[in-house]
Write a protein that holds these residues in place. Sequence first.
Motif, PDB file in Angstrom:
ATOM      1  N   ARG A  38       1.028  -1.083   0.014  1.00  0.00           N
ATOM      2  CA  ARG A  38       0.022  -0.011  -0.020  1.00  0.00           C
ATOM      3  C   ARG A  38       0.902   1.175  -0.029  1.00  0.00           C
ATOM      4  N   THR A  91      -5.952   3.918   5.372  1.00  0.00           N
ATOM      5  CA  THR A  91      -6.287   4.525   4.204  1.00  0.00           C
ATOM      6  C   THR A  91      -5.056   4.662   3.064  1.00  0.00           C
ATOM      7  N   ILE A  93      -3.683   3.660  -1.330  1.00  0.00           N
ATOM      8  CA  ILE A  93      -3.930   2.910  -2.410  1.00  0.00           C
ATOM      9  C   ILE A  93      -3.433   1.398  -2.169  1.00  0.00           C
ATOM     10  N   GLN A 118      -8.152   1.951  -4.469  1.00  0.00           N
ATOM     11  CA  GLN A 118      -8.164   2.897  -3.366  1.00  0.00           C
ATOM     12  C   GLN A 118      -9.120   2.344  -2.096  1.00  0.00           C
ATOM     13  N   THR A 120     -10.514   3.574   1.365  1.00  0.00           N
ATOM     14  CA  THR A 120     -10.624   4.791   2.325  1.00  0.00           C
ATOM     15  C   THR A 120     -11.206   4.267   3.739  1.00  0.00           C
TER      16      THR A 120
END
Length: 123
Positions: A38, A91, A93, A118, A120
């Motif tokens: 990530r 949070t 990508i 993504q 979130t």
Amino acid sequence: QVQLVESGGGLVQAGGSLRLSCAASGRSFTNYAMGWFRQAPGKEREVLAAIDWSGSLRYYVDSVKGRFAVSRDNAKKTSYLEMNSLKPEDTAIYYCAAGTSYQRMKVGATDYWGQGTQVTVSS
């Protein structure tokens, strides 16, 4: 050559769960260890989890240990990242990756990347 496509990202409340999928196409899926990474805004990409070609070896970074689980289905050429007890700091990508070495995957060295999805987490 391996092509990777992630799916399953989205918006979730803190404490919730998401399951990411990574579908592979191209050369033999079982030639590759799979990894999940990530990248949060302003931060470097970090390795989260890795799984060897057979699924018998799994690695997790300390920050996700006990909350995230990596798996793979070789018949479906798909890897999964089950994420539970999500926090706002999760949070980012999220990327999946494929590489010929499980040991190298654990330290972030890989050969192929997906495009990212993504995630979130709202507080």
